[in-house]
Design a protein around this motif. Structure first.
Motif, PDB file in Angstrom:
ATOM      1  N   VAL A   1     -20.704 -20.501  16.088  1.00  0.00           N
ATOM      2  CA  VAL A   1     -19.258 -20.613  16.310  1.00  0.00           C
ATOM      3  C   VAL A   1     -18.513 -20.226  15.046  1.00  0.00           C
ATOM      4  O   VAL A   1     -18.933 -20.548  13.929  1.00  0.00           O
ATOM      5  CB  VAL A   1     -18.894 -22.062  16.708  1.00  0.00           C
ATOM      6  N   PHE A   2     -17.403 -19.516  15.223  1.00  0.00           N
ATOM      7  CA  PHE A   2     -16.450 -19.256  14.142  1.00  0.00           C
ATOM      8  C   PHE A   2     -15.107 -19.815  14.570  1.00  0.00           C
ATOM      9  O   PHE A   2     -14.626 -19.514  15.671  1.00  0.00           O
ATOM     10  CB  PHE A   2     -16.312 -17.764  13.859  1.00  0.00           C
ATOM     11  N   VAL A   3     -14.480 -20.615  13.708  1.00  0.00           N
ATOM     12  CA  VAL A   3     -13.168 -21.171  14.026  1.00  0.00           C
ATOM     13  C   VAL A   3     -12.143 -20.751  12.983  1.00  0.00           C
ATOM     14  O   VAL A   3     -12.448 -20.625  11.795  1.00  0.00           O
ATOM     15  CB  VAL A   3     -13.202 -22.714  14.121  1.00  0.00           C
ATOM     16  N   SER A   4     -10.929 -20.512  13.449  1.00  0.00           N
ATOM     17  CA  SER A   4      -9.780 -20.349  12.561  1.00  0.00           C
ATOM     18  C   SER A   4      -9.220 -21.740  12.304  1.00  0.00           C
ATOM     19  O   SER A   4      -8.704 -22.396  13.220  1.00  0.00           O
ATOM     20  CB  SER A   4      -8.724 -19.445  13.204  1.00  0.00           C
ATOM     21  N   HIS A   5      -9.351 -22.228  11.057  1.00  0.00           N
ATOM     22  CA  HIS A   5      -9.146 -23.648  10.802  1.00  0.00           C
ATOM     23  C   HIS A   5      -7.705 -24.055  10.525  1.00  0.00           C
ATOM     24  O   HIS A   5      -7.424 -25.245  10.369  1.00  0.00           O
ATOM     25  CB  HIS A   5     -10.053 -24.136   9.666  1.00  0.00           C
ATOM     26  N   GLY A   6      -6.772 -23.079  10.450  1.00  0.00           N
ATOM     27  CA  GLY A   6      -5.374 -23.449  10.255  1.00  0.00           C
ATOM     28  C   GLY A   6      -5.030 -23.652   8.790  1.00  0.00           C
ATOM     29  O   GLY A   6      -5.792 -23.293   7.893  1.00  0.00           O
ATOM     30  N   GLY A   7      -3.886 -24.262   8.533  1.00  0.00           N
ATOM     31  CA  GLY A   7      -3.354 -24.345   7.172  1.00  0.00           C
ATOM     32  C   GLY A   7      -3.450 -25.730   6.564  1.00  0.00           C
ATOM     33  O   GLY A   7      -2.832 -26.679   7.066  1.00  0.00           O
ATOM     34  N   GLY A   8      -4.217 -25.865   5.484  1.00  0.00           N
ATOM     35  CA  GLY A   8      -4.276 -27.113   4.749  1.00  0.00           C
ATOM     36  C   GLY A   8      -4.680 -28.293   5.630  1.00  0.00           C
ATOM     37  O   GLY A   8      -5.341 -28.127   6.661  1.00  0.00           O
TER      38      GLY A   8
ATOM     39  N   MET B   1     -21.858 -22.939  11.920  1.00  0.00           N
ATOM     40  CA  MET B   1     -20.416 -22.840  12.163  1.00  0.00           C
ATOM     41  C   MET B   1     -19.738 -22.151  10.978  1.00  0.00           C
ATOM     42  O   MET B   1     -19.924 -22.538   9.822  1.00  0.00           O
ATOM     43  CB  MET B   1     -19.849 -24.248  12.342  1.00  0.00           C
ATOM     44  N   GLY B   2     -18.978 -21.119  11.251  1.00  0.00           N
ATOM     45  CA  GLY B   2     -18.145 -20.474  10.237  1.00  0.00           C
ATOM     46  C   GLY B   2     -16.717 -20.952  10.377  1.00  0.00           C
ATOM     47  O   GLY B   2     -16.209 -21.114  11.500  1.00  0.00           O
ATOM     48  N   SER B   3     -16.053 -21.174   9.253  1.00  0.00           N
ATOM     49  CA  SER B   3     -14.672 -21.663   9.264  1.00  0.00           C
ATOM     50  C   SER B   3     -13.842 -20.795   8.333  1.00  0.00           C
ATOM     51  O   SER B   3     -14.090 -20.739   7.131  1.00  0.00           O
ATOM     52  CB  SER B   3     -14.633 -23.124   8.815  1.00  0.00           C
ATOM     53  N   GLY B   4     -12.873 -20.105   8.901  1.00  0.00           N
ATOM     54  CA  GLY B   4     -11.997 -19.239   8.122  1.00  0.00           C
ATOM     55  C   GLY B   4     -10.697 -19.026   8.876  1.00  0.00           C
ATOM     56  O   GLY B   4     -10.122 -19.960   9.432  1.00  0.00           O
ATOM     57  N   LEU B   5     -10.252 -17.790   8.938  1.00  0.00           N
ATOM     58  CA  LEU B   5      -9.069 -17.418   9.717  1.00  0.00           C
ATOM     59  C   LEU B   5      -9.182 -15.942  10.068  1.00  0.00           C
ATOM     60  O   LEU B   5      -9.648 -15.143   9.244  1.00  0.00           O
ATOM     61  CB  LEU B   5      -7.778 -17.654   8.924  1.00  0.00           C
ATOM     62  N   THR B   6      -8.736 -15.584  11.266  1.00  0.00           N
ATOM     63  CA  THR B   6      -8.734 -14.163  11.611  1.00  0.00           C
ATOM     64  C   THR B   6      -7.575 -13.426  10.952  1.00  0.00           C
ATOM     65  O   THR B   6      -7.571 -12.192  10.897  1.00  0.00           O
ATOM     66  CB  THR B   6      -8.685 -13.965  13.131  1.00  0.00           C
ATOM     67  N   TYR B   7      -6.598 -14.170  10.447  1.00  0.00           N
ATOM     68  CA  TYR B   7      -5.508 -13.616   9.639  1.00  0.00           C
ATOM     69  C   TYR B   7      -5.337 -14.535   8.445  1.00  0.00           C
ATOM     70  O   TYR B   7      -5.202 -15.753   8.608  1.00  0.00           O
ATOM     71  CB  TYR B   7      -4.207 -13.549  10.442  1.00  0.00           C
TER      72      TYR B   7
ATOM     73  N   PRO C   1     -16.996 -15.721   6.616  1.00  0.00           N
ATOM     74  CA  PRO C   1     -17.794 -16.634   7.451  1.00  0.00           C
ATOM     75  C   PRO C   1     -18.108 -16.069   8.831  1.00  0.00           C
ATOM     76  O   PRO C   1     -19.154 -16.385   9.412  1.00  0.00           O
ATOM     77  CB  PRO C   1     -16.910 -17.880   7.536  1.00  0.00           C
ATOM     78  N   LEU C   2     -17.232 -15.214   9.360  1.00  0.00           N
ATOM     79  CA  LEU C   2     -17.510 -14.576  10.642  1.00  0.00           C
ATOM     80  C   LEU C   2     -18.709 -13.649  10.543  1.00  0.00           C
ATOM     81  O   LEU C   2     -19.503 -13.532  11.485  1.00  0.00           O
ATOM     82  CB  LEU C   2     -16.280 -13.812  11.136  1.00  0.00           C
ATOM     83  N   MET C   3     -18.880 -12.992   9.399  1.00  0.00           N
ATOM     84  CA  MET C   3     -20.023 -12.096   9.224  1.00  0.00           C
ATOM     85  C   MET C   3     -21.335 -12.889   9.270  1.00  0.00           C
ATOM     86  O   MET C   3     -22.322 -12.458   9.876  1.00  0.00           O
ATOM     87  CB  MET C   3     -19.919 -11.356   7.892  1.00  0.00           C
ATOM     88  N   VAL C   4     -21.349 -14.050   8.619  1.00  0.00           N
ATOM     89  CA  VAL C   4     -22.551 -14.883   8.629  1.00  0.00           C
ATOM     90  C   VAL C   4     -22.866 -15.331  10.056  1.00  0.00           C
ATOM     91  O   VAL C   4     -24.015 -15.272  10.517  1.00  0.00           O
ATOM     92  CB  VAL C   4     -22.383 -16.092   7.695  1.00  0.00           C
ATOM     93  N   VAL C   5     -21.842 -15.777  10.753  1.00  0.00           N
ATOM     94  CA  VAL C   5     -22.022 -16.234  12.134  1.00  0.00           C
ATOM     95  C   VAL C   5     -22.539 -15.092  13.016  1.00  0.00           C
ATOM     96  O   VAL C   5     -23.446 -15.287  13.840  1.00  0.00           O
ATOM     97  CB  VAL C   5     -20.695 -16.807  12.668  1.00  0.00           C
TER      98      VAL C   5
END
Length: 271
Positions: free
Chosen positions: A10-17, A170-176, A235-239
């Motif tokens: 899973v890769f999630v866009s985790h949002g801000g702060g 699980m990867g955690s980042g943002l698509t933007y 993190p998306l690349m690892v996932v």
């Protein structure tokens, strides 16, 4: 004994702060909160542990957290005082850390240990919503400086056996992730164009083509406008590497701070 089911990645866009604890922000990310809370229901069972690759940890070599009781890492600024007292007391797993290091080094890549590394907001925000009791062990795997996308896909391939060992990768980042672009109306089409490219890549039935598109991400429309620095993309690349032959799909897309933010799953597919 029944076989351990293969877990998705899973890769999630985790949002801000620390947004779930900030009035005004938690309303903006209400959809993300609901979707994160629902993620455990997408899994084949309760994971033995989570291996998190977060866009907030970069090291000279791939590194793994080894603390039995990981500390908190308040890696944000300008937020209310109470957000610097948050606790997510999930245990670490030295045994899983050792297994990760074994897999990475067997694949020919150095892997260091970090006994001090704790939970940044890219880690504790989604996990607090998924497992609020903090009773699932968590280990972190860093990104590697230099941000070579092929190398991050390769490390994902190395750790893929964990999927059959009860571990949620699980990867955690943002698509933007362009700090200057958030809350700017001109950023919406940028985020949409780049996410469309990522979505096309992760859906590819041919993993070689998917990986090629991810390695060549800078050729995507608006790529550097969406990611001036690709720390939240790696993190998306690892996932994707850990996904193997499994094509991906969108879990959900949220719209927040004038951009789209997507999260993806690579579920196991029957041969």
């Amino acid at each position: 004994m029944p076989a351990t089911p293969r877990f998705p990645v899973v890769f999630v866009s985790h949002g801000g702060g620390p947004w779930p604890w900030v009035d005004g922000m938690k309303e903006v990310f209400a959809k993300t909160a609901r979707e994160f809370a629902a993620l455990p229901r997408r899994l084949p069972g309760r994971p033995k542990a989570v291996l998190m690759i977060t866009g907030h940890w970069e090291a000279q070599e791939f590194s793994v957290s080894t603390a039995e009781r990981p500390p908190m890492d308040y890696d944000y600024f300008g937020f209310p005082e109470h957000t610097y007292k948050l606790q997510y007391p999930a245990p670490g797993s030295p045994a899983l850390a050792a297994r990760v290091r074994e897999l990475v080094t067997q694949a020919g890549m150095p892997c260091l240990e970090d006994p001090q590394r704790g939970f940044d907001h890219g880690t504790f925000v989604p996990l607090w919503l998924m497992y609020p009791d903090a009773d699932v062990p968590v280990v972190l795997l860093s990104m590697k400086s230099g941000y070579d996308p092929a190398e991050h896909i390769r490390v994902g391939q190395a750790i893929a056996p964990l999927r059959d060992e009860g571990v949620l990768i699980m990867g955690s980042g943002l698509t933007y992730h362009n700090m200057r672009g958030f809350r700017q109306p001109t950023s919406m089409p940028v985020s949409e164009q780049f996410e469309a490219y990522l979505h096309q890549a992760i859906r590819q039935p041919d993993p070689a083509e998917r990986n090629r598109m991810l390695v060549e991400w800078q050729s995507a429309p608006a790529a550097r406008l969406a990611h001036p620095r690709e720390d939240h993309l790696l993190p998306l690349m690892v996932v994707a590497g850990a996904a193997g032959d499994d094509p991906g799909e969108q879990i959900f897309v949220d719209v927040a701070m004038s951009v789209v933010m997507a999260s993806y799953e690579f579920p196991p597919h029957a041969a």
